[in-house]
Design a protein around this motif. Structure first.
Motif, PDB file in Angstrom:
ATOM      1  N   ILE A  23      10.829 -10.436  41.550  1.00  0.00           N
ATOM      2  CA  ILE A  23       9.503 -10.796  41.030  1.00  0.00           C
ATOM      3  C   ILE A  23       9.013 -12.096  41.665  1.00  0.00           C
ATOM      4  O   ILE A  23       9.804 -12.983  42.010  1.00  0.00           O
ATOM      5  CB  ILE A  23       9.500 -10.926  39.493  1.00  0.00           C
ATOM      6  N   LYS A 208       7.343  -6.418  38.562  1.00  0.00           N
ATOM      7  CA  LYS A 208       5.937  -6.710  38.329  1.00  0.00           C
ATOM      8  C   LYS A 208       5.186  -5.405  38.089  1.00  0.00           C
ATOM      9  O   LYS A 208       5.339  -4.443  38.830  1.00  0.00           O
ATOM     10  CB  LYS A 208       5.341  -7.410  39.551  1.00  0.00           C
ATOM     11  N   TYR A 211      -0.462  -8.297  37.789  1.00  0.00           N
ATOM     12  CA  TYR A 211      -0.522  -9.720  38.099  1.00  0.00           C
ATOM     13  C   TYR A 211      -1.925 -10.040  38.580  1.00  0.00           C
ATOM     14  O   TYR A 211      -2.419  -9.444  39.531  1.00  0.00           O
ATOM     15  CB  TYR A 211       0.502 -10.061  39.186  1.00  0.00           C
TER      16      TYR A 211
END
Length: 308
Positions: A23, A208, A211
């Protein structure tokens, strides 16, 4: 502008389970960034790596371009509260400030200011065990900001607070960000996250999922929904164009619309025979996005992965 915190390709494995799978994210000065995810997603592991409580197997964590953790510049409100029960409030606040190399006289002045601000005036000589859960939460929050940190990690900061205290916390968190503090906030109270945060990083199973800025996330992943209050049958709306699914409860019909639908044109398709006492069209909430991903409905997750 160089971010205060930069996390790059972070990986962590416990025994045979990879908890973090590469990540990456940043936290800028003066912004409030949320790190979200279901239980077991990897949030706590990420925070512990940032704090140096544990170390990643791979990846880099830098603070203003340096790998050394600037502990006197960091404030941390952990999810697991841990103040010494038999110590007086002022003593514990001054002790924790001293650990951050913060001047004691200044710390005492700020402690009295915040105790008054949070409705704890006169509690400086009380022991922690005499305080209610909400009061203890306020003291721990004061401890995390007393030394004027440049970077602040808040893990479930609103837990156990009444609405008035929540508003006080929100106001102070916004003030800190306005004065340049970089803030990483983790919470399961999606309405507060949506209200306060500039950006978000949503993690699921160590990866993820989403984002970006709150506005961009809403535009990208939060499709429109149409809520109609009135006595209507499911068959009256099931065949409408660009409707992905329909939910009904308590004389309310919710139509979840397809991505990129033109709302002004779509609304013309509603049958004149519908009973409409109230009608509203808005984007689905961050709470609904979170639930969709956490429960593996995949309706939004596939889009998120395609755009990752």
């Amino acid at each position: 502008m160089e971010p205060f915190l930069k996390v790059e390709d972070l990986k962590k494995t416990f025994k045979q389970t990879q908890v973090l799978k590469g990540i990456s994210f940043e936290v800028q000065k003066g912004e409030i960034m949320a790190i979200l995810g279901p239980n077991g997603a990897g949030k706590s592991t990420t925070i512990r790596n940032i704090m140096g409580i544990m170390y990643p197997d791979e990846g880099n964590i830098t603070f203003q371009g340096k790998k050394e953790i600037p502990r006197n510049k960091i404030g941390y409100l952990p999810e697991e509260r841990g103040l010494y029960k038999n110590v007086k409030v002022m003593d514990i606040l001054l002790y924790l400030a001293e650990l951050k190399d913060y001047p004691i006289k200044q710390a005492k002045e700020r402690a009295l200011y915040y105790l008054k601000k949070f409705g704890l005036e006169g509690k400086d000589k009380a022991s922690v065990e005499e305080l209610s859960k909400g009061m203890g939460q306020k003291v721990q929050f004061i401890a995390s900001i007393l030394h004027e940190p440049e970077f602040l990690i808040l893990d479930e900061p609103f837990s156990g607070l009444d609405p008035v205290s929540q508003d006080l916390f929100k106001q102070e968190i916004r003030n800190l960000a306005a004065n340049g503090t970089a803030i990483l906030l983790s919470s399961h109270q999606m309405n507060l996250v949506e209200e306060m945060c500039d950006r978000l990083f949503l993690i699921h199973r160590g990866q993820k999922v989403i984002y970006g800025t709150m506005d961009n996330v809403k535009k990208e992943y939060a499709n429109f929904k149409c809520t109609i209050k009135g006595k209507n049958r499911l068959e009256d709306v099931e065949g409408l164009p660009d409707v992905q699914r329909v939910e009904q409860s308590n004389e309310a019909t919710i139509l979840y619309l397809a991505k990129d639908v033109n709302v002004a044109s779509w609304i013309k398709h509603l049958p004149e025979s519908l009973e409409i006492n109230e009608l509203s069209i808005d984007r689905i909430s961050l709470h609904e996005i979170f639930i969709d991903i956490a429960t593996d409905k995949n309706m939004l997750r596939e889009e998120a992965e395609a755009n990752a």
